[in-house]
Design a protein around this motif. Structure first.
Motif, mmCIF file in Angstrom:
data_model
loop_
_atom_site.group_PDB
_atom_site.id
_atom_site.type_symbol
_atom_site.label_atom_id
_atom_site.label_comp_id
_atom_site.label_asym_id
_atom_site.label_seq_id
_atom_site.Cartn_x
_atom_site.Cartn_y
_atom_site.Cartn_z
ATOM 1 N N UNK A 54 0.856 -1.192 0.000
ATOM 2 C CA UNK A 54 0.000 0.000 0.000
ATOM 3 C C UNK A 54 0.887 1.236 0.000
ATOM 4 N N UNK A 55 0.584 2.176 -0.888
ATOM 5 C CA UNK A 55 1.325 3.437 -0.957
ATOM 6 C C UNK A 55 0.343 4.603 -0.813
ATOM 7 N N UNK A 56 0.867 5.720 -0.397
ATOM 8 C CA UNK A 56 0.036 6.896 -0.108
ATOM 9 C C UNK A 56 0.440 8.083 -0.975
ATOM 10 N N UNK A 57 0.744 7.841 -2.230
ATOM 11 C CA UNK A 57 1.147 8.981 -3.056
ATOM 12 C C UNK A 57 0.236 9.131 -4.258
ATOM 13 N N UNK A 58 0.422 10.173 -5.016
ATOM 14 C CA UNK A 58 -0.450 10.497 -6.121
ATOM 15 C C UNK A 58 -0.010 9.973 -7.473
ATOM 16 N N UNK A 59 0.787 8.915 -7.500
ATOM 17 C CA UNK A 59 1.212 8.374 -8.785
ATOM 18 C C UNK A 59 0.020 7.823 -9.551
ATOM 19 N N UNK A 60 0.128 7.846 -10.861
ATOM 20 C CA UNK A 60 -0.921 7.335 -11.737
ATOM 21 C C UNK A 60 -0.889 5.814 -11.771
ATOM 22 N N UNK A 61 -2.032 5.198 -11.567
ATOM 23 C CA UNK A 61 -2.134 3.740 -11.621
ATOM 24 C C UNK A 61 -2.150 3.265 -13.070
ATOM 25 N N UNK A 62 -1.500 2.133 -13.314
ATOM 26 C CA UNK A 62 -1.520 1.523 -14.645
ATOM 27 C C UNK A 62 -2.806 0.732 -14.857
ATOM 28 N N UNK A 63 -3.284 0.078 -13.773
ATOM 29 C CA UNK A 63 -4.502 -0.724 -13.834
ATOM 30 C C UNK A 63 -5.375 -0.364 -12.650
ATOM 31 N N UNK A 64 -6.678 -0.507 -12.853
ATOM 32 C CA UNK A 64 -7.643 -0.222 -11.792
ATOM 33 C C UNK A 64 -8.611 -1.392 -11.704
ATOM 34 N N UNK A 65 -8.919 -1.789 -10.469
ATOM 35 C CA UNK A 65 -9.962 -2.783 -10.244
ATOM 36 C C UNK A 65 -11.056 -2.137 -9.420
ATOM 37 N N UNK A 66 -12.264 -2.099 -9.968
ATOM 38 C CA UNK A 66 -13.429 -1.550 -9.276
ATOM 39 C C UNK A 66 -14.160 -2.715 -8.631
ATOM 40 N N UNK A 67 -14.047 -2.841 -7.328
ATOM 41 C CA UNK A 67 -14.659 -3.965 -6.618
ATOM 42 C C UNK A 67 -16.172 -3.898 -6.628
ATOM 43 N N UNK A 68 -16.742 -2.710 -6.710
ATOM 44 C CA UNK A 68 -18.202 -2.591 -6.685
ATOM 45 C C UNK A 68 -18.843 -3.255 -7.902
ATOM 46 N N UNK A 69 -18.200 -3.135 -9.052
ATOM 47 C CA UNK A 69 -18.746 -3.738 -10.266
ATOM 48 C C UNK A 69 -17.908 -4.914 -10.758
ATOM 49 N N UNK A 70 -16.856 -5.233 -10.007
ATOM 50 C CA UNK A 70 -15.956 -6.360 -10.302
ATOM 51 C C UNK A 70 -15.387 -6.313 -11.725
ATOM 52 N N UNK A 71 -14.821 -5.153 -12.073
ATOM 53 C CA UNK A 71 -14.218 -4.947 -13.397
ATOM 54 C C UNK A 71 -12.817 -4.373 -13.276
ATOM 55 N N UNK A 72 -11.908 -4.913 -14.092
ATOM 56 C CA UNK A 72 -10.551 -4.392 -14.214
ATOM 57 C C UNK A 72 -10.473 -3.532 -15.468
ATOM 58 N N UNK A 73 -9.641 -2.504 -15.400
ATOM 59 C CA UNK A 73 -9.379 -1.727 -16.613
ATOM 60 C C UNK A 73 -7.940 -1.251 -16.597
ATOM 61 N N UNK A 74 -7.403 -1.107 -17.803
ATOM 62 C CA UNK A 74 -6.059 -0.606 -17.982
ATOM 63 C C UNK A 74 -6.151 0.880 -18.296
ATOM 64 N N UNK A 75 -5.315 1.670 -17.650
ATOM 65 C CA UNK A 75 -5.337 3.121 -17.850
ATOM 66 C C UNK A 75 -4.569 3.522 -19.112
ATOM 67 N N UNK A 76 -3.608 2.725 -19.510
ATOM 68 C CA UNK A 76 -2.764 3.060 -20.677
ATOM 69 C C UNK A 76 -3.476 2.790 -21.967
#
Length: 76
Positions: A54-76
């Motif tokens: 776990x990190x606490x900085x503002x770096x841009x994520x490469x991938x995101x997982x939305x647990x509410x809708x159970x979907x992964x997405x790539x930011x790039x």
């Protein structure tokens, strides 16, 4: 590499080794099958099993997982 886990408790950024989007999806799919829903230990288990931190900085994520809708997405 930075990934983001989005869910009702708030968004969590994790740092770890560079992996492909397919590998990230497989990690998430595996975890969804085995984490303890009553304890809601998803992030803790993801970190333990796949060596994310776990990190606490503002770096841009490469991938995101939305647990509410159970979907992964790539930011790039």
């Amino acid at each position: 590499m930075i990934v983001e886990i989005e869910y009702y408790k708030g968004d969590t950024l994790l740092q770890g080794q560079d992996i492909s989007f397919e590998e990230f999806q497989m990690q998430i799919k595996t975890l969804e099958k085995c984490y303890n829903k009553s304890e809601d230990n998803f992030v803790e288990l993801l970190c333990s099993m796949y060596h994310w931190t776990v990190v606490e900085n503002g770096q841009q994520a490469a991938y995101v997982y939305d647990r509410d809708i159970e979907k992964c997405r790539s930011i790039h």
